[in-house]
Design an enzyme around this catalytic site. Sequence first.
Site, PDB file in Angstrom:
ATOM      1  N   GLY A  95     -19.113   7.534  -0.956  1.00 15.98           N
ATOM      2  CA  GLY A  95     -18.175   7.852  -2.018  1.00 15.98           C
ATOM      3  C   GLY A  95     -18.393   6.955  -3.226  1.00 15.98           C
ATOM      4  O   GLY A  95     -19.492   6.450  -3.472  1.00 15.98           O
ATOM      5  N   GLY A 151     -20.577   6.280   4.594  1.00 13.76           N
ATOM      6  CA  GLY A 151     -19.666   6.663   3.516  1.00 13.76           C
ATOM      7  C   GLY A 151     -20.325   6.494   2.169  1.00 13.76           C
ATOM      8  O   GLY A 151     -20.637   5.377   1.747  1.00 13.76           O
ATOM      9  N   VAL A 209     -17.560   3.913  -3.917  1.00 18.36           N
ATOM     10  CA  VAL A 209     -18.004   2.545  -3.633  1.00 18.36           C
ATOM     11  C   VAL A 209     -19.337   2.551  -2.887  1.00 18.36           C
ATOM     12  O   VAL A 209     -20.261   1.818  -3.248  1.00 18.36           O
ATOM     13  CB  VAL A 209     -16.941   1.771  -2.832  1.00 18.36           C
ATOM     14  CG1 VAL A 209     -17.468   0.396  -2.424  1.00 18.36           C
ATOM     15  CG2 VAL A 209     -15.664   1.619  -3.652  1.00 18.36           C
ATOM     16  N   TYR A 266     -21.800   4.669  -2.774  1.00 15.19           N
ATOM     17  CA  TYR A 266     -22.972   5.024  -3.576  1.00 15.19           C
ATOM     18  C   TYR A 266     -23.352   3.891  -4.525  1.00 15.19           C
ATOM     19  O   TYR A 266     -24.537   3.562  -4.680  1.00 15.19           O
ATOM     20  CB  TYR A 266     -22.746   6.304  -4.373  1.00 15.19           C
ATOM     21  CG  TYR A 266     -23.986   6.724  -5.123  1.00 15.19           C
ATOM     22  CD1 TYR A 266     -25.016   7.383  -4.471  1.00 15.19           C
ATOM     23  CD2 TYR A 266     -24.171   6.377  -6.461  1.00 15.19           C
ATOM     24  CE1 TYR A 266     -26.191   7.726  -5.132  1.00 15.19           C
ATOM     25  CE2 TYR A 266     -25.336   6.708  -7.129  1.00 15.19           C
ATOM     26  CZ  TYR A 266     -26.345   7.385  -6.473  1.00 15.19           C
ATOM     27  OH  TYR A 266     -27.519   7.702  -7.132  1.00 15.19           O
ATOM     28  N   LYS A 311       0.858  -1.186   0.000  1.00 14.54           N
ATOM     29  CA  LYS A 311       0.000   0.000   0.000  1.00 14.54           C
ATOM     30  C   LYS A 311       0.890   1.230   0.000  1.00 14.54           C
ATOM     31  O   LYS A 311       2.041   1.191   0.455  1.00 14.54           O
ATOM     32  CB  LYS A 311      -0.892   0.020   1.250  1.00 14.54           C
ATOM     33  CG  LYS A 311      -2.187   0.788   1.075  1.00 14.54           C
ATOM     34  CD  LYS A 311      -3.196  -0.008   0.263  1.00 14.54           C
ATOM     35  CE  LYS A 311      -4.546   0.703   0.191  1.00 14.54           C
ATOM     36  NZ  LYS A 311      -5.558  -0.091  -0.509  1.00 14.54           N
TER      37      LYS A 311
END
Length: 352
Positions: A186, A184, A188, A190, A80
């Site tokens: 965002g 959340g 993903v 939505y 990452k």
Amino acid sequence: MSVFQHPEFDSHEHVAFYNDDKAGLQAIIAVHNTNLGPALGGCRMWTYADSNEALNDVLRLSKGMTYKAAMANLALGGGKSVIIGNPRTQKTPEMMSAMGEFVASLGGKYFTAEDSGIAVSDLKIMSQHSDYIAGIHAKYHYAGEQADGNPAPSTAYGVFVGLKSSVEFGLNQSLKGVRVGIQGMGHVGYRLAEHLHREGAELFVADIFPEGVDKAVSNLGATAVSPEEIMSLDVDVLAPCALGATVNEQSIDAIKAKVIAGAANNQLSTESIGEKLLERGILYAPDYVINAGGVIDIFHQRMETSSNDAMRAHIEEIGSTLKDIYTRSTQTKQATNRVANVMAEERFSNKA
């Protein structure tokens, strides 16, 4: 504190720090394990409070990617990268160019891709300086649509498949009428809401930014709630789709949902939270299992030969993998996160 003594250090193979004053870049790359293949993991840009918070995040996220790749049956390791800064106000092309040079400096040990705060357009700038940027030459889409390199649709579809599987196992019902709280909204969150809406679920949504919430209310008939309310809402399913560690010592007692299944990485603040969820009869979908759709997408885009159908079938395996975890958890009376960890480690730890 030395990196080696950091509480989230887990025999990581490589941790690199990069500073470019001219480009305004401060970034960290962590490679956790490459036993199964080169490390793959997205690049995240976030307003971390300080470098220690960024280091904590990149160490946890990179480890999660190792487990995610193993449980998704991918010939990849885990890594990452994080950039310290506000993606809405501080990101520049020069910064993305410098990030590409940073990724290139690891010589192929680590491939990066899209994550929070980073778009495909940013990856394309990075790719001008590195051969190790994934997700910019997309050919396949799980639904047969035009692929643009954004793995969010596949991530959301995988979470949807996993959430549906979790509801079937834990609540013994379909999604119709199931109350789902999504933390959340965002890229993903939505898209997950869209899938759930089509299945007849009742949606409650929250985000620190209003755009996605307003859109879900207008287009999907969702009910908006405050970020402070979402964790304790009286719903059947809680879907954390923002940052990690939201299921913690402070929030767990207030959770009323009987299923936790969402897209966020590192949803549990500590592994021991899994035991507390088990004690309370809350079914937890291990995050790195349910949110693996994006990395599966990126893997297929890198294959010489694949197809829309092959990628979709691979993503849909998330549902059966979760049911295997739940069954083993029921039989052994171990927390689902512990079961998933053991299953993943069986796959990557002793690989020659």
